[in-house]
Design a protein around this motif. Structure first.
Motif, short mmCIF file in Angstrom:
data_model
loop_
_atom_site.label_atom_id
_atom_site.label_comp_id
_atom_site.label_asym_id
_atom_site.label_seq_id
_atom_site.Cartn_x
_atom_site.Cartn_y
_atom_site.Cartn_z
N ARG A 220 13.26 -12.73 -33.82
CA ARG A 220 14.54 -12.70 -33.12
C ARG A 220 14.61 -13.84 -32.11
NH1 ARG A 220 15.57 -7.02 -30.56
NH2 ARG A 220 16.93 -8.32 -29.35
N PRO A 221 15.76 -14.49 -32.01
CA PRO A 221 15.87 -15.52 -30.98
C PRO A 221 15.88 -14.89 -29.60
CG PRO A 221 17.97 -15.19 -32.06
CD PRO A 221 16.96 -14.35 -32.79
N SER A 222 15.22 -15.55 -28.68
CA SER A 222 15.16 -14.98 -27.33
C SER A 222 16.53 -15.12 -26.67
CB SER A 222 14.09 -15.68 -26.50
OG SER A 222 14.42 -17.04 -26.37
N ALA A 223 16.94 -14.09 -25.99
CA ALA A 223 18.24 -14.09 -25.32
C ALA A 223 18.18 -14.98 -24.09
CB ALA A 223 18.62 -12.67 -24.92
N SER A 224 19.32 -15.51 -23.71
CA SER A 224 19.35 -16.34 -22.51
C SER A 224 19.04 -15.45 -21.31
CB SER A 224 20.72 -16.99 -22.35
OG SER A 224 21.71 -16.00 -22.22
N PRO A 225 18.27 -15.96 -20.37
CA PRO A 225 17.89 -15.13 -19.22
C PRO A 225 19.11 -14.76 -18.38
CG PRO A 225 17.12 -17.38 -18.94
CD PRO A 225 17.71 -17.29 -20.31
N GLN A 226 19.18 -13.50 -18.02
CA GLN A 226 20.29 -13.01 -17.21
C GLN A 226 19.98 -13.27 -15.74
OE1 GLN A 226 23.11 -11.70 -18.38
NE2 GLN A 226 22.40 -12.04 -20.47
N PRO A 227 20.99 -13.57 -14.95
CA PRO A 227 20.73 -13.75 -13.52
C PRO A 227 20.27 -12.44 -12.90
CG PRO A 227 23.09 -13.77 -13.97
CD PRO A 227 22.39 -13.76 -15.29
N ARG A 228 19.31 -12.53 -12.00
CA ARG A 228 18.73 -11.35 -11.39
C ARG A 228 19.28 -11.11 -10.00
NH1 ARG A 228 14.12 -9.33 -14.08
NH2 ARG A 228 13.52 -10.66 -15.78
N GLY A 229 20.53 -11.39 -9.81
CA GLY A 229 21.13 -11.25 -8.49
C GLY A 229 21.58 -9.84 -8.18
N GLY A 230 21.18 -8.87 -8.93
CA GLY A 230 21.60 -7.49 -8.68
C GLY A 230 22.83 -7.15 -9.51
N ARG A 231 23.57 -6.17 -9.04
CA ARG A 231 24.75 -5.72 -9.79
C ARG A 231 25.90 -6.67 -9.57
NH1 ARG A 231 25.75 0.51 -9.00
NH2 ARG A 231 26.43 0.36 -11.13
N ARG A 232 26.64 -6.91 -10.64
CA ARG A 232 27.84 -7.75 -10.50
C ARG A 232 28.98 -6.88 -10.02
NH1 ARG A 232 28.58 -10.53 -16.11
NH2 ARG A 232 27.98 -8.46 -16.76
N ARG A 233 29.81 -7.42 -9.20
CA ARG A 233 30.97 -6.69 -8.70
C ARG A 233 32.07 -6.72 -9.72
NH1 ARG A 233 31.30 -6.10 -2.59
NH2 ARG A 233 32.52 -4.45 -3.49
N ARG A 234 32.79 -5.64 -9.83
CA ARG A 234 33.92 -5.59 -10.75
C ARG A 234 35.11 -6.29 -10.13
NH1 ARG A 234 33.62 -1.47 -14.75
NH2 ARG A 234 31.70 -0.27 -14.57
N SER A 235 35.98 -6.82 -10.99
CA SER A 235 37.14 -7.53 -10.46
C SER A 235 38.12 -6.55 -9.80
CB SER A 235 37.83 -8.31 -11.58
OG SER A 235 38.21 -7.43 -12.61
N LYS A 236 38.23 -5.36 -10.32
CA LYS A 236 39.07 -4.36 -9.66
C LYS A 236 38.29 -3.05 -9.61
CE LYS A 236 41.70 -3.01 -13.74
NZ LYS A 236 43.02 -2.82 -14.27
N PRO A 237 38.52 -2.25 -8.59
CA PRO A 237 37.73 -1.02 -8.46
C PRO A 237 38.04 -0.02 -9.58
CG PRO A 237 39.43 -1.13 -6.79
CD PRO A 237 39.45 -2.44 -7.51
N ARG A 238 37.08 0.78 -9.90
CA ARG A 238 37.23 1.81 -10.91
C ARG A 238 38.08 2.94 -10.34
NH1 ARG A 238 31.82 4.18 -13.33
NH2 ARG A 238 32.11 2.90 -15.14
N TRP A 239 38.97 3.47 -11.16
CA TRP A 239 39.85 4.53 -10.70
C TRP A 239 39.09 5.85 -10.68
CZ3 TRP A 239 42.80 8.54 -13.42
CH2 TRP A 239 43.73 9.15 -12.58
N SER A 240 39.08 6.52 -9.55
CA SER A 240 38.29 7.72 -9.39
C SER A 240 39.04 9.00 -9.76
CB SER A 240 37.83 7.84 -7.93
OG SER A 240 38.95 8.05 -7.11
N GLY A 241 40.34 8.92 -9.98
CA GLY A 241 41.12 10.09 -10.30
C GLY A 241 41.90 10.60 -9.10
N ARG A 242 41.56 10.15 -7.93
CA ARG A 242 42.28 10.57 -6.73
C ARG A 242 43.44 9.63 -6.50
NH1 ARG A 242 38.42 11.60 -1.85
NH2 ARG A 242 40.16 12.90 -1.26
N ARG A 243 44.53 10.20 -6.02
CA ARG A 243 45.70 9.38 -5.75
C ARG A 243 45.59 8.78 -4.35
NH1 ARG A 243 50.75 12.54 -8.46
NH2 ARG A 243 49.75 12.78 -10.46
N PRO A 244 45.97 7.52 -4.20
CA PRO A 244 45.90 6.92 -2.88
C PRO A 244 46.95 7.54 -1.95
CG PRO A 244 46.83 5.39 -4.46
CD PRO A 244 46.42 6.60 -5.23
N ARG A 245 46.62 7.60 -0.66
CA ARG A 245 47.57 8.18 0.31
C ARG A 245 48.57 7.18 0.78
NH1 ARG A 245 44.09 12.18 4.10
NH2 ARG A 245 43.32 13.43 2.41
#
Length: 72
Positions: free
Chosen positions: A47-72
């Motif tokens: 198998r070809p070796s995959a390109s190394p992933q950056p180890r900077g921790g978790r990537r931030r999402r461009s928009k927050p995940r919807w939790s199901g609660r409605r904003p006030r």
């Protein structure tokens, strides 16, 4: 290749009487397991070796995940 190690292991199994009986009853299964291990290792090596992933921790999402609660 790990075949010499596998043969050494099987040779060691054949030294005791109980192990000889076990190996005799399960010879086909042991052979298939050894073959599958060798094929898997050859596949992993080819198998070809995959390109190394950056180890900077978790990537931030461009928009927050919807939790199901409605904003006030």
């Amino acid at each position: 290749m790990a075949l010499p190690r596998l043969l050494t292991l099987l040779g060691g199994l054949l030294l005791s009487r109980r192990a000889r009986g076990f190996a005799g009853r399960n010879a086909g299964k042991l052979a298939l397991a050894g073959l599958a291990l060798e094929l898997w290792r050859a596949y992993q090596a080819s198998r070809p070796s995959a390109s190394p992933q950056p180890r900077g921790g978790r990537r931030r999402r461009s928009k927050p995940r919807w939790s199901g609660r409605r904003p006030r």
